[in-house]
Write an enzyme that holds these catalytic residues in place. Structure first.
Site, PDB file in Angstrom:
ATOM      1  N   HIS A 146       0.747  -1.275  -0.008  1.00  0.00           N
ATOM      2  CA  HIS A 146       0.006  -0.060  -0.137  1.00  0.00           C
ATOM      3  C   HIS A 146       1.064   1.105   0.044  1.00  0.00           C
ATOM      4  O   HIS A 146       1.946   1.255   0.671  1.00  0.00           O
ATOM      5  CB  HIS A 146      -0.915   0.064   1.299  1.00  0.00           C
ATOM      6  CG  HIS A 146      -1.999  -0.922   1.435  1.00  0.00           C
ATOM      7  ND1 HIS A 146      -2.001  -2.105   1.415  1.00  0.00           N
ATOM      8  CD2 HIS A 146      -3.362  -0.647   1.161  1.00  0.00           C
ATOM      9  CE1 HIS A 146      -3.065  -2.786   1.313  1.00  0.00           C
ATOM     10  NE2 HIS A 146      -3.782  -2.109   1.211  1.00  0.00           N
ATOM     11  N   ASN A 177       8.369  -3.610   3.469  1.00  0.00           N
ATOM     12  CA  ASN A 177       7.114  -3.328   3.696  1.00  0.00           C
ATOM     13  C   ASN A 177       6.398  -3.585   5.075  1.00  0.00           C
ATOM     14  O   ASN A 177       5.816  -2.806   5.664  1.00  0.00           O
ATOM     15  CB  ASN A 177       6.246  -4.344   2.827  1.00  0.00           C
ATOM     16  CG  ASN A 177       4.518  -3.983   2.763  1.00  0.00           C
ATOM     17  OD1 ASN A 177       4.280  -2.889   2.930  1.00  0.00           O
ATOM     18  ND2 ASN A 177       3.738  -4.958   2.639  1.00  0.00           N
TER      19      ASN A 177
END
Length: 294
Positions: A146, A177
């Site tokens: 994201h 991440n």
């Protein structure tokens, strides 16, 4: 071939003028059609301003503490870009890279304590040209990373659903991440609560050396990621940026901190151009990790 900074900035200035004209001219003409002609004043009402009178309409005065258009990023000429507004964020999608150029959102301090559940429902937006699908990442060894994180969208079920659109994803190594990138996201929410609001823009950084693609969709893997932040509503507004190489990033956050101006040089993007010049220059030219982290 790279263009000089002076030519690039002049093109951005011309583009900004062109965009402003394109917005203002239709509004001008729509206000001068026959159906919008003002009716003649009644005979007992003077048609002309009388001495001592101010008959000019009073303009709407925007809140001077709020700046419009902070989610707008000026991009280099020729870069593939499709702009779309979702609930909670705006993005520019690059059909050639199959990733966003950037994702921009304002995070309010009042939004970070809500409890809408994470959906994990990754979805393809058919309105976005070249948008990837969930399956395009399967077997790639990259996370669907994201840019606008789900934890920033707990204030709305619609916002939570929208942030799982694949147009908001970049391929990220899990070590980044779930490591330094996630740590920075957590810090942003703390800063939003402390400062009432922060404006954030995030995205990948590509260079000519980034030639790794995967899947049938040919998703391009970036060599680094950026994030720029400003707290524009403080008595002393401040800004900062972070650049993380696409790898496990050990060490402290300040090791990856830099100025917004430096990210603009790396990407060719122009952030926060809607700010008054004196504020923009101050926020983008320098930074203090100590001020942000206190």
């Amino acid at each position: 071939m790279r263009i000089s900074d002076s030519i690039f900035k002049e093109r951005l200035r011309i583009l900004a003028i062109a965009i402003s004209s394109a917005i203002l001219m239709p509004a001008f003409y729509s206000c001068n059609t026959d159906k919008d002609e003002p009716k003649a004043p009644p005979t007992n009402t003077p048609a002309e301003p009388q001495p001592g009178e101010d008959n000019d309409p009073q303009p709407d005065n925007p809140d001077p503490s709020h700046f419009e258009g902070l989610e707008t990023v000026m991009l280099p000429e020729g870069l593939a870009s499709q702009i779309k507004e979702y609930t909670g964020f705006t993005l520019s999608y690059n059909k050639d890279n199959k990733t966003p150029n950037y994702v921009a959102w304002e995070l309010l301090g009042t939004e970070v304590s809500n409890n809408v559940s994470r959906t994990n429902n990754f979805w393809k937006d058919t309105e976005i040209v070249g948008c990837t699908a969930h399956s395009d990442y399967t077997g790639s060894h990259y996370d669907r990373g994201h840019m606008c994180p789900a934890a920033d969208q707990k204030w709305s079920a619609e916002a939570m659903n929208d942030c799982f659109v694949m147009a908001n994803m970049c391929p990220q190594l899990h070590d980044l991440n779930a490591g330094a990138w996630e740590t920075l996201e957590s810090k942003e929410r703390q800063w939003a609560k402390r400062d009432s609001a922060v404006m954030i823009v995030a995205g990948p950084i590509y260079s000519e050396d980034d030639t790794t693609y995967f899947g049938n969709a040919k998703v391009r893997v970036p060599g680094a990621f950026f994030k720029v932040l400003i707290a524009p509503y403080l008595d002393e507004p401040r800004g900062i940026a972070f650049v993380y190489p696409h790898m496990n990033c050990p060490g402290n956050m300040q090791d990856y901190a830099t100025s917004i101006d430096e990210v603009e040089k790396m990407t060719g993007f122009d952030f926060f151009s809607s700010l008054p010049d004196e504020i923009e220059n101050k926020l983008e030219s320098s930074y203090s990790f100590t001020d942000w982290n206190k």
